[in-house]
Design a protein around this motif. Structure first.
Motif: not given
Length: 431
Positions: A1-14
């Motif tokens: 089963m796949a797990r996905v981690d999202v990395y973002e430069k800013l504290p706020a997403p989107f």
């Protein structure tokens, strides 16, 4: 089963939905609801405040994960490459949009809006967004999530006329009909479309795709026909105006007598070679000066290389790939503007991400993607970040920041009041 981690430069997403979509287009931001549902899944984790390529390398991510997808967009802008581009009063549309949308890197822009005439270079949707924000009545903007600082500066704006300039003709504009209709119906501003630009366009527009034909018909109708009673009343009482100027290419920003500020722009008069989407603008040798103290350049965005280990085509501004698979780098994928260049709207980019996801799934099925060995994922990344004193922002951390923004907005009668300083965001969650 796949797990996905999202990395973002800013504290706020989107990303672009938060910092790129115009504040008076809240319906476009509804996609945030889908993102939020995904981020709350047990199999998805969000790690904000992490700069890939600086805090952690792509090679380190590849050690931690079976597949890494780069989807970091186009965070730079194309430059005009003309004399005077760096004079005061000249801004990129990207920085201006970032400023009114609360993008931290643009929070100190403080654009000078003391000129009555503004020129926007470009005929795309972003160019129309910028013009609309400059001309919109404050009572409309006050009900949006535009930043408090932007509202204060727009309240003092002297801008009365916005001229949108393009190298090519009416049949090559890049904006869409929805954005044009908004401009035509904008309260307190009237359009000026030169009838000479639209006479005889009917025949040329017959063999083009339907969206382009409808767009051309609306411009032609606005230029050549009397408006209905209600619209005529709006236009008659309007205190501001906007216009479309065609077949003009910027040559030089003209300096004021102090040599520091812009006082106008010199443009080459062009003619078209070829027709339709592929028509090229060629200088005729004539030039024209347009006096203005505010110039906004909206000629496109550009992706940047993220990490020395990732191949990058600097001419096209993309990561070389085949259907999202990064060439010569098994297990590495890309999606969005960094995959195919800065074109299209959110829907285009969304469909493009589905295609890249499909490539990942196909590689899993064909075993081109080796998942036989267990990988540590975030556990490996955590140690690398801790060694540098970097604390990622989780999605539940973000939801605390979000609640504060919404509460502050409510006090001002707005959907939210964006926090524009990442340090303040981090302080709110005890980082």
């Amino acid at each position: 089963m796949a797990r996905v981690d999202v990395y973002e430069k800013l504290p706020a997403p989107f990303g672009l939905v938060r910092f790129g979509v115009a504040p008076d287009h809240p319906e476009v931001k509804n996609v945030i609801n889908t993102f939020t549902q995904t981020a709350r899944s047990d199999r998805c984790s969000y790690y904000g405040n992490v700069t890939v390529g600086k805090d952690i390398s792509v090679k380190e991510l590849q050690k931690a994960y079976h597949a890494v997808i780069l989807s970091y967009g186009a965070e730079d802008n194309r430059t005009l490459g003309i004399p005077g581009e760096d004079l005061a009063g000249v801004y990129t549309a990207r920085a201006f949009v970032g400023w009114y949308n609360g993008l931290p890197e643009n929070r100190d822009l403080k654009p000078d809006l003391s000129s009555e005439t503004a020129v926007v270079l470009g005929h795309g949707n972003v160019a129309l967004d910028v013009a609309r924000i400059l001309l919109s009545p404050l009572q409309i903007l006050r009900k949006t999530d535009i930043t408090e600082e932007s509202l204060a500066i727009l309240a003092r704006s002297k801008v009365k006329r916005v001229c949108l300039v393009g190298r090519r003709g009416p049949l090559q504009v890049a904006f869409t009909i929805k954005e044009l209709r908004e401009m035509i119906n904008l309260p307190s501003a009237r359009p000026f479309l030169d009838p000479a630009d639209f006479k005889g366009l009917g025949a040329a527009g017959k063999d083009v795709p339907r969206p382009r034909r409808r767009l051309t018909e609306l411009m032609t109708k606005t230029a050549l026909e009397e408006p209905g009673e209600e619209l005529a009343g709006h236009w008659a009482s309007a205190s501001r105006e906007w216009s479309l100027k065609f077949l003009r290419s910027p040559l030089e920003v003209l300096p004021a007598t102090d040599g520091k500020r812009a006082r106008g722009i010199r443009m080459a008069v062009t003619r078209l070679e070829g027709s339709g989407e592929t028509a090229k603008a060629v200088p005729t040798g004539e030039v024209e000066d347009l006096l203005c103290g505010l110039i906004l350049s909206s000629i496109g965005y550009r992706s940047l290389p993220i990490d020395p280990s990732v191949p990058f085509d600097s001419k096209q501004g993309i990561i070389p790939n085949n259907l999202g698979r990064v060439l010569g780098a098994p297990g590495l994928y890309c999606s969005g503007w960094v995959k195919r260049g800065p074109v299209g709207v959110i829907l285009t980019t969304m469909n493009d991400s589905f295609n890249t996801a499909q490539s990942v799934l196909e590689d899993l099925e064909s075993r081109a993607l080796d998942v036989s060995k267990t990988k540590e994922g975030f556990e490996l990344v955590r140690g690398i970040l801790q060694a540098q004193g970097i604390r990622p922002v989780s999605f539940s951390d973000w939801e605390k920041i979000d609640a504060v923004e919404v509460a502050r907005g409510k006090l001002a009668g707005k959907p939210r009041e964006k926090i524009v300083d990442p340090r303040e965001m981090l302080e709110l969650i005890g980082h």
